[in-house]
Motif scaffolding. Structure first.
Motif, PDB file in Angstrom:
ATOM      1  N   VAL A   1      68.179  85.819  48.576  1.00  0.00           N
ATOM      2  CA  VAL A   1      68.360  84.694  47.652  1.00  0.00           C
ATOM      3  C   VAL A   1      67.079  84.351  46.895  1.00  0.00           C
ATOM      4  CG1 VAL A   1      70.131  83.695  49.150  1.00  0.00           C
ATOM      5  CG2 VAL A   1      67.769  82.924  49.375  1.00  0.00           C
ATOM      6  N   PRO A   2      67.218  83.761  45.702  1.00  0.00           N
ATOM      7  CA  PRO A   2      66.047  83.270  44.964  1.00  0.00           C
ATOM      8  C   PRO A   2      65.533  81.969  45.560  1.00  0.00           C
ATOM      9  CG  PRO A   2      68.046  82.785  43.746  1.00  0.00           C
ATOM     10  CD  PRO A   2      68.465  83.615  44.922  1.00  0.00           C
ATOM     11  N   ASP A   3      64.325  81.571  45.156  1.00  0.00           N
ATOM     12  CA  ASP A   3      63.670  80.406  45.732  1.00  0.00           C
ATOM     13  C   ASP A   3      64.445  79.112  45.537  1.00  0.00           C
ATOM     14  OD1 ASP A   3      61.612  81.927  46.701  1.00  0.00           O
ATOM     15  OD2 ASP A   3      60.105  81.242  45.259  1.00  0.00           O
ATOM     16  N   TYR A   4      65.164  78.973  44.413  1.00  0.00           N
ATOM     17  CA  TYR A   4      65.827  77.695  44.169  1.00  0.00           C
ATOM     18  C   TYR A   4      66.907  77.395  45.208  1.00  0.00           C
ATOM     19  CZ  TYR A   4      70.111  79.661  42.074  1.00  0.00           C
ATOM     20  OH  TYR A   4      71.303  80.305  41.858  1.00  0.00           O
ATOM     21  N   ILE A   5      67.413  78.434  45.889  1.00  0.00           N
ATOM     22  CA  ILE A   5      68.406  78.224  46.946  1.00  0.00           C
ATOM     23  C   ILE A   5      67.771  77.441  48.099  1.00  0.00           C
ATOM     24  CG2 ILE A   5      69.837  79.373  48.674  1.00  0.00           C
ATOM     25  CD1 ILE A   5      71.047  79.750  45.983  1.00  0.00           C
ATOM     26  N   ALA A   6      66.535  77.789  48.453  1.00  0.00           N
ATOM     27  CA  ALA A   6      65.827  77.058  49.514  1.00  0.00           C
ATOM     28  C   ALA A   6      65.522  75.631  49.078  1.00  0.00           C
ATOM     29  CB  ALA A   6      64.540  77.792  49.882  1.00  0.00           C
ATOM     30  N   ALA A   7      65.073  75.466  47.834  1.00  0.00           N
ATOM     31  CA  ALA A   7      64.779  74.122  47.323  1.00  0.00           C
ATOM     32  C   ALA A   7      66.034  73.260  47.317  1.00  0.00           C
ATOM     33  CB  ALA A   7      64.182  74.221  45.923  1.00  0.00           C
ATOM     34  N   ARG A   8      67.158  73.840  46.919  1.00  0.00           N
ATOM     35  CA  ARG A   8      68.424  73.093  46.943  1.00  0.00           C
ATOM     36  C   ARG A   8      68.758  72.666  48.377  1.00  0.00           C
ATOM     37  NH1 ARG A   8      73.819  75.817  44.608  1.00  0.00           N
ATOM     38  NH2 ARG A   8      74.037  74.112  43.088  1.00  0.00           N
ATOM     39  N   GLY A   9      68.592  73.569  49.337  1.00  0.00           N
ATOM     40  CA  GLY A   9      68.849  73.229  50.733  1.00  0.00           C
ATOM     41  C   GLY A   9      67.986  72.074  51.207  1.00  0.00           C
ATOM     42  N   MET A  10      66.712  72.073  50.813  1.00  0.00           N
ATOM     43  CA  MET A  10      65.816  70.967  51.182  1.00  0.00           C
ATOM     44  C   MET A  10      66.326  69.643  50.632  1.00  0.00           C
ATOM     45  SD  MET A  10      62.145  72.794  50.439  1.00  0.00           S
ATOM     46  CE  MET A  10      61.159  71.310  50.713  1.00  0.00           C
ATOM     47  N   ARG A  11      66.769  69.644  49.376  1.00  0.00           N
ATOM     48  CA  ARG A  11      67.244  68.407  48.755  1.00  0.00           C
ATOM     49  C   ARG A  11      68.557  67.929  49.373  1.00  0.00           C
ATOM     50  NH1 ARG A  11      64.411  70.640  44.029  1.00  0.00           N
ATOM     51  NH2 ARG A  11      66.149  72.045  43.562  1.00  0.00           N
ATOM     52  N   ILE A  12      69.437  68.860  49.734  1.00  0.00           N
ATOM     53  CA  ILE A  12      70.694  68.485  50.395  1.00  0.00           C
ATOM     54  C   ILE A  12      70.405  67.786  51.715  1.00  0.00           C
ATOM     55  CG2 ILE A  12      72.747  69.404  51.556  1.00  0.00           C
ATOM     56  CD1 ILE A  12      72.789  71.612  49.391  1.00  0.00           C
ATOM     57  N   LEU A  13      69.490  68.342  52.495  1.00  0.00           N
ATOM     58  CA  LEU A  13      69.170  67.773  53.802  1.00  0.00           C
ATOM     59  C   LEU A  13      68.436  66.434  53.684  1.00  0.00           C
ATOM     60  CD1 LEU A  13      68.117  71.026  55.660  1.00  0.00           C
ATOM     61  CD2 LEU A  13      70.135  69.635  56.141  1.00  0.00           C
ATOM     62  N   ALA A  14      67.611  66.305  52.661  1.00  0.00           N
ATOM     63  CA  ALA A  14      66.818  65.078  52.491  1.00  0.00           C
ATOM     64  C   ALA A  14      67.623  63.945  51.869  1.00  0.00           C
ATOM     65  CB  ALA A  14      65.583  65.368  51.634  1.00  0.00           C
ATOM     66  N   THR A  15      68.734  64.250  51.201  1.00  0.00           N
ATOM     67  CA  THR A  15      69.568  63.223  50.569  1.00  0.00           C
ATOM     68  C   THR A  15      71.012  63.430  51.022  1.00  0.00           C
ATOM     69  OG1 THR A  15      69.769  64.635  48.596  1.00  0.00           O
ATOM     70  CG2 THR A  15      68.086  62.927  48.560  1.00  0.00           C
ATOM     71  N   PRO A  16      71.316  63.102  52.271  1.00  0.00           N
ATOM     72  CA  PRO A  16      72.621  63.440  52.847  1.00  0.00           C
ATOM     73  C   PRO A  16      73.757  62.589  52.292  1.00  0.00           C
ATOM     74  CG  PRO A  16      71.375  62.080  54.371  1.00  0.00           C
ATOM     75  CD  PRO A  16      70.440  62.415  53.233  1.00  0.00           C
ATOM     76  N   LEU A  17      74.970  63.089  52.468  1.00  0.00           N
ATOM     77  CA  LEU A  17      76.152  62.305  52.192  1.00  0.00           C
ATOM     78  C   LEU A  17      76.257  61.160  53.196  1.00  0.00           C
ATOM     79  CD1 LEU A  17      78.659  65.246  51.607  1.00  0.00           C
ATOM     80  CD2 LEU A  17      77.571  63.830  49.856  1.00  0.00           C
ATOM     81  N   LYS A  18      77.007  60.140  52.833  1.00  0.00           N
ATOM     82  CA  LYS A  18      77.133  58.953  53.682  1.00  0.00           C
ATOM     83  C   LYS A  18      77.528  59.327  55.106  1.00  0.00           C
ATOM     84  CE  LYS A  18      79.540  54.519  54.041  1.00  0.00           C
ATOM     85  NZ  LYS A  18      80.595  53.647  53.460  1.00  0.00           N
ATOM     86  N   ASP A  19      76.824  58.738  56.069  1.00  0.00           N
ATOM     87  CA  ASP A  19      77.031  58.909  57.513  1.00  0.00           C
ATOM     88  C   ASP A  19      76.460  60.212  58.082  1.00  0.00           C
ATOM     89  OD1 ASP A  19      78.327  56.458  57.667  1.00  0.00           O
ATOM     90  OD2 ASP A  19      80.283  57.355  57.270  1.00  0.00           O
ATOM     91  N   ASP A  20      76.089  61.171  57.246  1.00  0.00           N
ATOM     92  CA  ASP A  20      75.365  62.343  57.747  1.00  0.00           C
ATOM     93  C   ASP A  20      73.897  61.975  57.935  1.00  0.00           C
ATOM     94  OD1 ASP A  20      77.565  63.967  57.797  1.00  0.00           O
ATOM     95  OD2 ASP A  20      77.025  65.147  56.029  1.00  0.00           O
TER      96      ASP A  20
END
Length: 415
Positions: free
Chosen positions: A322-341
């Protein structure tokens, strides 16, 4: 508007029957229990959490997503200390000629032990976290440490290693150049190398390192059972030299045999040595060359560990690059979770696997064969390991705050 092709690559593998013989030998549950028994003796040792990301799972159409958060491991912000500390333990145990029953962490701290051993200098090459773990373990046990890093290693990661008393040497090259240089200097100076990659004639210590990682897998499996899950249906794991991937996959293959989960290995496309080895498909590990210039510093390795590859080639269902932006996206998903996650702080190498899954399941038409091959559906329970936390604060802020390594617009979230 969507692109015609998702910009990561994958290789699918099928087996009449997977060969678990090496996994059974190296990563069986008894070895995992031995590793955990050692780790539990370390002062301040605590089990790290396993988080369900239920809302994200619902959004992506799977039953559940679990993430083992190694950012909370001891004071190291990374899983790597589990392997390095266990390898040092095994090395000293062999030198002392003691059995597991005779050996203890307390004894390693004793005057009697130090009188017998003297002061040892441990050495290793690193992208950051492994070297920090070796430095920490060496200092805890009263020994010296020399760590070699490559020229692209960030100042934050170098300073984190120095903070645990190690001498740090910067090599004018990539990670693999650092591995070669520390081997030369260790032989010259009588240092003991604790490396997580293997080479001809050097396999015992890398094996101990991989076995040390099984503590967290034994924890994860017990935590899953406590939540009412027998096992994960899928395991996504990141790879540098392949040591972690071999440990994770080997443990689950040995534990569940014919009923094992599906295994996916994810790498940065600028340092995809495991992927390249699978692509060439001649049974041997293969090297990729160049600067290995990826934001995933912990995965920026061009030469696979031969012993790790020996495990992986028999068991992996899909190799993903995968390209680097896939890792960056994963970081942002984990740092800004959906409600209750829960919010999970993850570094680049820790988040790439979740980023890969998200891209797969939000671009289903372009990944249809991959999803079907893995059998990912509404019943899937998928396990990830967050291998590191915020180990490079400046770059972490650039990604989370400033939008560094953005997702191309054609792949923006549509839901």
């Amino acid at each position: 508007m969507h692109a015609e092709k998702l910009d990561f690559e994958y290789i699918l593998k099928s087996y009449e029957k997977k060969d678990t013989s090496l996994a059974d030998k190296l990563f069986n549950v008894n070895i995992a229990r031995t590793a955990r028994n050692f780790h539990r003796q370390i002062p301040t040792f605590r089990q790290t959490p396993l988080y369900p990301l239920s809302q994200l799972a619902d959004m992506l159409g799977v039953e559940n997503i679990f993430i083992k958060d190694e950012s909370q491991r001891l004071e190291l912000n990374s899983f790597k200390v589990m392997g390095g500390s266990f390898a040092i333990y095994r090395f000293l145990q062999k030198k002392l000629g003691l059995s597991d029953k005779e050996m203890s962490y307390k004894y390693l701290l004793s005057k009697d032990c130090h009188d017998k051993l003297g002061t040892i200098t441990f050495a290793s090459a690193t992208d950051g976290n492994h070297g920090k773990g070796i430095a920490w373990a060496s200092r805890m046990l009263g020994h010296k440490c020399n760590i070699y890093v490559h020229r692209e290693t960030s100042e934050a990661r170098i300073n984190a290693i120095k903070a645990f008393g190690a001498n740090v040497t910067v090599v004018n090259g990539n990670y693999d150049d650092a591995v070669r240089q520390v081997a030369i200097d260790a032989e010259k100076n009588g240092w003991e190398i604790i490396s997580d990659t293997s080479w001809p004639g050097y396999t015992e210590i890398p094996t101990w390192i991989m076995q040390g990682y099984t503590t967290m897998l034994l924890e994860a499996q017990e935590q899953l059972s406590g939540m009412g899950y027998f096992k994960p249906t899928h395991v996504f794991v990141q790879a540098g030299v392949g040591a972690l991937a071999a440990s994770v996959i080997g443990f689950y293959a040995s534990l569940f045999k014919e009923d094992m989960p599906k295994f996916v290995v994810v790498e940065p496309n600028k340092a995809a040595c495991i992927y390249e080895s699978a692509k060439i498909n001649d049974g041997n590990p293969h090297t990729v060359t160049g600067d290995l210039d990826t934001i995933m510093a912990g995965l920026a390795c061009g030469e696979p560990s031969p012993i790790a590859w020996s495990v992986l080639k028999e068991l992996v269902d899909a190799y993903v690059s995968v390209p680097d932006y896939i890792a960056a996206r994963g970081m942002r998903i984990l740092a800004t979770p959906l409600k209750d996650d829960p919010m999970v702080i993850s570094g680049e190498s820790g988040a790439v696997t979740l980023g890969a899954l998200y891209s797969m399941l939000t671009e289903k038409e372009m990944c249809k064969d991959l999803i079907e091959h893995l059998g990912i559906d509404k019943h899937s329970q998928i396990l990830f390991i967050n291998t590191e936390g915020n180990t490079d604060p400046k770059h972490f802020r650039q990604i989370i705050w400033d939008g560094c390594d953005p997702v191309p617009k054609e792949y923006w979230t549509q839901r």
